[in-house]
Design a protein around this motif. Structure first.
Motif, PDB file in Angstrom:
ATOM      1  N   THR A 173       0.913  -1.330  -0.015  1.00  0.00           N
ATOM      2  CA  THR A 173      -0.096  -0.054   0.103  1.00  0.00           C
ATOM      3  C   THR A 173       0.994   1.145   0.143  1.00  0.00           C
ATOM      4  O   THR A 173       2.096   1.323  -0.005  1.00  0.00           O
ATOM      5  CB  THR A 173      -0.940  -0.051   1.236  1.00  0.00           C
ATOM      6  OG1 THR A 173      -0.082   0.112   2.369  1.00  0.00           O
ATOM      7  CG2 THR A 173      -1.769  -1.149   1.319  1.00  0.00           C
ATOM      8  N   ASN A 174       0.317   2.391  -0.032  1.00  0.00           N
ATOM      9  CA  ASN A 174       0.807   3.630   0.141  1.00  0.00           C
ATOM     10  C   ASN A 174       1.702   3.606   1.447  1.00  0.00           C
ATOM     11  O   ASN A 174       2.819   4.266   1.602  1.00  0.00           O
ATOM     12  CB  ASN A 174      -0.120   4.878  -0.251  1.00  0.00           C
ATOM     13  CG  ASN A 174      -0.515   5.026  -1.518  1.00  0.00           C
ATOM     14  OD1 ASN A 174      -0.434   4.008  -2.353  1.00  0.00           O
ATOM     15  ND2 ASN A 174      -1.141   6.122  -1.961  1.00  0.00           N
ATOM     16  N   ASN A 175       0.995   3.342   2.377  1.00  0.00           N
ATOM     17  CA  ASN A 175       1.605   3.322   3.699  1.00  0.00           C
ATOM     18  C   ASN A 175       2.984   2.511   3.758  1.00  0.00           C
ATOM     19  O   ASN A 175       4.029   2.707   4.356  1.00  0.00           O
ATOM     20  CB  ASN A 175       0.827   2.605   4.932  1.00  0.00           C
ATOM     21  CG  ASN A 175      -0.556   3.937   4.903  1.00  0.00           C
ATOM     22  OD1 ASN A 175      -0.437   5.013   4.638  1.00  0.00           O
ATOM     23  ND2 ASN A 175      -1.503   3.376   5.810  1.00  0.00           N
ATOM     24  N   THR A 176       2.828   1.175   3.148  1.00  0.00           N
ATOM     25  CA  THR A 176       3.922   0.201   3.086  1.00  0.00           C
ATOM     26  C   THR A 176       5.087   1.074   2.298  1.00  0.00           C
ATOM     27  O   THR A 176       6.376   0.764   2.944  1.00  0.00           O
ATOM     28  CB  THR A 176       3.672  -1.095   2.355  1.00  0.00           C
ATOM     29  OG1 THR A 176       2.470  -1.537   2.853  1.00  0.00           O
ATOM     30  CG2 THR A 176       4.679  -2.232   2.353  1.00  0.00           C
ATOM     31  N   ALA A 177       4.875   1.859   1.326  1.00  0.00           N
ATOM     32  CA  ALA A 177       5.751   2.548   0.522  1.00  0.00           C
ATOM     33  C   ALA A 177       6.511   3.480   1.521  1.00  0.00           C
ATOM     34  O   ALA A 177       7.795   3.406   1.455  1.00  0.00           O
ATOM     35  CB  ALA A 177       5.392   3.208  -0.508  1.00  0.00           C
ATOM     36  N   TYR A 178       5.806   4.182   2.091  1.00  0.00           N
ATOM     37  CA  TYR A 178       6.226   5.091   3.335  1.00  0.00           C
ATOM     38  C   TYR A 178       7.215   4.484   4.125  1.00  0.00           C
ATOM     39  O   TYR A 178       8.283   4.956   4.642  1.00  0.00           O
ATOM     40  CB  TYR A 178       5.129   5.895   4.090  1.00  0.00           C
ATOM     41  CG  TYR A 178       5.671   6.856   4.996  1.00  0.00           C
ATOM     42  CD1 TYR A 178       6.185   7.979   4.829  1.00  0.00           C
ATOM     43  CD2 TYR A 178       5.599   6.537   6.337  1.00  0.00           C
ATOM     44  CE1 TYR A 178       6.643   9.004   5.782  1.00  0.00           C
ATOM     45  CE2 TYR A 178       6.229   7.058   7.596  1.00  0.00           C
ATOM     46  CZ  TYR A 178       6.765   8.456   7.220  1.00  0.00           C
ATOM     47  OH  TYR A 178       7.156   9.358   8.147  1.00  0.00           O
TER      48      TYR A 178
END
Length: 157
Positions: free
Chosen positions: A24-29
């Motif tokens: 997810t976008n959170n994983t990328a962060y």
């Protein structure tokens, strides 16, 4: 040739082992921040770029890096996405067969077989993007990603 074979097998194993159940976008962060924090601790200066398809999910450019690093990110991303392997795998593979990007009928102004772009692989989906580091020698760019992914994925299990 044996040393090439050993390294190539190790690099393929990394691609098999360092896969996400979901990304997810959170994983990328979380992954990108982990890479940056590690570089800060080690006194290294890098650019980190994480993309899902063409969408940039994470980007950070540390002091001491610049537009040249962004160009390397693009070149290495192109290589990883075209060959569906890390750009470091392609560097080692082409070296092992005495070949080059140009010999693969690719434009050297768009593709570079140098370490630092790792395929973002989601189990059940395949390669969905790239995680790229630029700023260090290619093998170290690659190792920076691999170390961070190993740590992150071990914590997720």
């Amino acid at each position: 040739m044996e040393s090439f074979d050993t390294l190539l097998n190790e690099l393929l194993l990394q691609e098999q082992d360092l896969q996400f159940a979901a990304f997810t976008n959170n994983t990328a962060y979380e992954v990108g921040t982990r890479i940056i924090e590690k570089a800060l601790q080690e006194g290294k200066s890098i650019v980190v770029d994480i993309r899902r398809g063409a969408e940039r999910l994470y980007y950070a450019r540390m002091n001491g890096t610049g537009d040249g690093n962004d160009q390397w990110v693009a070149w290495k991303n192109n290589t990883a996405l075209h060959f569906k392997h890390s750009s470091y795998y392609m560097h080692v593979y082409l070296k092992s067969i005495g070949s080059s990007i140009e010999a693969q009928s690719l434009d050297a102004d768009e593709y570079k077989a140098e370490g630092g772009a790792f395929p973002l692989i989601v189990k059940g989906e395949g390669i969905v993007g790239t995680i790229t580091v630029s700023g260090l020698p290619g093998d170290q760019d690659h190792a920076t990603i691999v170390e961070a992914l190993r740590e992150y994925l071990a914590e997720q299990r």
